[in-house]
Scaffold this active site. Structure first.
Site, PDB file in Angstrom:
ATOM      1  N   HIS A 126      54.058  30.564  38.670  1.00 22.45           N
ATOM      2  CA  HIS A 126      53.968  30.728  40.130  1.00 22.45           C
ATOM      3  C   HIS A 126      55.356  30.537  40.765  1.00 22.45           C
ATOM      4  O   HIS A 126      55.771  31.310  41.621  1.00 22.45           O
ATOM      5  CB  HIS A 126      53.044  29.665  40.740  1.00 22.45           C
ATOM      6  CG  HIS A 126      51.593  29.804  40.411  1.00 22.45           C
ATOM      7  ND1 HIS A 126      50.834  28.759  39.952  1.00 22.45           N
ATOM      8  CD2 HIS A 126      50.749  30.865  40.492  1.00 22.45           C
ATOM      9  CE1 HIS A 126      49.583  29.155  39.777  1.00 22.45           C
ATOM     10  NE2 HIS A 126      49.498  30.432  40.084  1.00 22.45           N
ATOM     11  N   LYS A 185      34.627  26.814  44.503  1.00 24.11           N
ATOM     12  CA  LYS A 185      34.906  27.026  43.082  1.00 24.11           C
ATOM     13  C   LYS A 185      35.145  25.697  42.349  1.00 24.11           C
ATOM     14  O   LYS A 185      35.612  25.703  41.213  1.00 24.11           O
ATOM     15  CB  LYS A 185      36.156  27.913  42.921  1.00 24.11           C
ATOM     16  CG  LYS A 185      35.815  29.402  42.887  1.00 24.11           C
ATOM     17  CD  LYS A 185      37.044  30.276  43.050  1.00 24.11           C
ATOM     18  CE  LYS A 185      37.801  30.587  41.794  1.00 24.11           C
ATOM     19  NZ  LYS A 185      38.992  31.423  42.029  1.00 24.11           N
ATOM     20  N   ARG A 222      51.008  39.371  35.072  1.00 24.36           N
ATOM     21  CA  ARG A 222      51.535  38.827  33.817  1.00 24.36           C
ATOM     22  C   ARG A 222      51.371  39.805  32.671  1.00 24.36           C
ATOM     23  O   ARG A 222      52.195  39.887  31.776  1.00 24.36           O
ATOM     24  CB  ARG A 222      50.798  37.524  33.465  1.00 24.36           C
ATOM     25  CG  ARG A 222      51.128  36.379  34.363  1.00 24.36           C
ATOM     26  CD  ARG A 222      50.130  35.284  34.213  1.00 24.36           C
ATOM     27  NE  ARG A 222      48.798  35.750  34.598  1.00 24.36           N
ATOM     28  CZ  ARG A 222      47.762  34.962  34.842  1.00 24.36           C
ATOM     29  NH1 ARG A 222      47.887  33.679  34.704  1.00 24.36           N
ATOM     30  NH2 ARG A 222      46.608  35.457  35.199  1.00 24.36           N
ATOM     31  N   SER A 247      46.575  28.881  35.414  1.00 25.13           N
ATOM     32  CA  SER A 247      46.070  27.569  35.845  1.00 25.13           C
ATOM     33  C   SER A 247      44.884  27.155  34.995  1.00 25.13           C
ATOM     34  O   SER A 247      44.727  25.970  34.667  1.00 25.13           O
ATOM     35  CB  SER A 247      45.654  27.620  37.320  1.00 25.13           C
ATOM     36  OG  SER A 247      46.765  27.913  38.120  1.00 25.13           O
TER      37      SER A 247
HETATM   38  O1  PNS Z   1      45.190  32.692  42.266  1.00 25.48           O
HETATM   39  P1  PNS Z   1      43.931  33.452  42.455  1.00 25.48           P
HETATM   40  O2  PNS Z   1      42.744  32.541  42.401  1.00 25.48           O
HETATM   41  O3  PNS Z   1      43.828  34.618  41.497  1.00 25.48           O
HETATM   42  O4  PNS Z   1      43.991  34.072  43.940  1.00 25.48           O
HETATM   43  C1  PNS Z   1      42.966  34.873  44.414  1.00 25.48           C
HETATM   44  C2  PNS Z   1      43.124  35.147  45.929  1.00 25.48           C
HETATM   45  C3  PNS Z   1      43.265  33.857  46.683  1.00 25.48           C
HETATM   46  C4  PNS Z   1      44.338  36.000  46.175  1.00 25.48           C
HETATM   47  C5  PNS Z   1      41.853  35.934  46.365  1.00 25.48           C
HETATM   48  O5  PNS Z   1      40.716  35.287  45.882  1.00 25.48           O
HETATM   49  C6  PNS Z   1      41.732  36.065  47.867  1.00 25.48           C
HETATM   50  O6  PNS Z   1      42.496  36.746  48.503  1.00 25.48           O
HETATM   51  N1  PNS Z   1      40.729  35.361  48.452  1.00 25.48           N
HETATM   52  C7  PNS Z   1      40.497  35.338  49.873  1.00 25.48           C
HETATM   53  C8  PNS Z   1      39.198  36.060  50.231  1.00 25.48           C
HETATM   54  C9  PNS Z   1      39.424  37.551  50.329  1.00 25.48           C
HETATM   55  O7  PNS Z   1      40.208  38.035  51.105  1.00 25.48           O
HETATM   56  N2  PNS Z   1      38.704  38.277  49.484  1.00 25.48           N
HETATM   57  C10 PNS Z   1      38.832  39.712  49.371  1.00 25.48           C
HETATM   58  C11 PNS Z   1      39.963  40.053  48.411  1.00 25.48           C
HETATM   59  S1  PNS Z   1      40.079  41.739  48.133  1.00 25.48           S
END
Ligand code: PNS
Length: 169
Positions: A21, A45, A95, A133
């Site tokens: 990150h 979660k 990645r 993570s």
């Molecule tokens: O590190 P992560 O858990 O892969 O991040 C995921 C994240 C936070 C980018 C994604 O879950 C997100 O944007 N969540 C907010 C809700 C949202 O907008 N959902 C629609 C995404 S297309």
């Protein structure tokens, strides 16, 4: 005419933050005037660290990486948060090919929800390409050595949160 600052959002769960990150953050910073690291408050979660703890760890570490970073938390739709802060781009790390499908879907959904926002994919240094993570938590729980993959303040908090007696084999 003065241009408005180019603000990017680097969103994620950061549960916990790892060197991959931080590498993405360092790489995207010169491309924008400001990078807002946005921590998703995904208490649903069952994260290991609360959103406040994750924000605090990032705020502790980012000053070492220079100016122009801000750390915020958000809940709800990412595109709404982006509109609120006037950002123009989402930064996501890629990645490996295995990340692609999920990231591509999210990028297209976010574009559908707000065509003004671009998603920028960046690749971390090769030595972090396997770090996630989820694996950090698993390896830590099982007593593996995470030095060099997770910053020291995060490692310290992992030790406090997951003391040796919580190890289940
Ligand atoms: O590190 P992560 O858990 O892969 O991040 C995921 C994240 C936070 C980018 C994604 O879950 C997100 O944007 N969540 C907010 C809700 C949202 O907008 N959902 C629609 C995404 S297309």
């Amino acid at each position: 005419m003065p241009q408005s600052p180019r603000i990017a959002v680097y969103p994620g769960s950061f549960d916990p933050l790892h060197e991959g990150h931080l590498d993405i953050m360092r790489r995207c910073r010169p491309l924008f005037d400001e990078v807002v690291v946005a921590v998703l408050g995904n208490e649903g979660k069952a994260p290991l660290f609360t959103v406040d703890e994750r924000v605090q760890m990032l705020r502790e570490l980012l000053p070492e990486h220079g100016d122009g970073f801000r750390v915020e938390s958000f809940s709800g739709l990412l595109v709404q948060f982006i509109d609120q802060i006037g950002a123009c781009a989402i930064v996501r790390g890629l990645r490996a090919v295995s990340d692609f499908e999920y990231e591509f879907q999210m990028a297209l959904m976010n574009r559908r929800l707000n065509p003004r926002i671009e998603t920028v994919f960046m690749t971390p240094r090769e030595e972090f390409s396997f770090v996630s993570s989820r694996l950090v938590k698993e390896v830590f729980r099982l007593g593996g050595d995470l030095r060099g993959l997770v910053p020291d303040p995060v490692l310290r908090r992992l030790r406090e949160r997951l003391p040796p007696q919580s190890v289940t084999v």
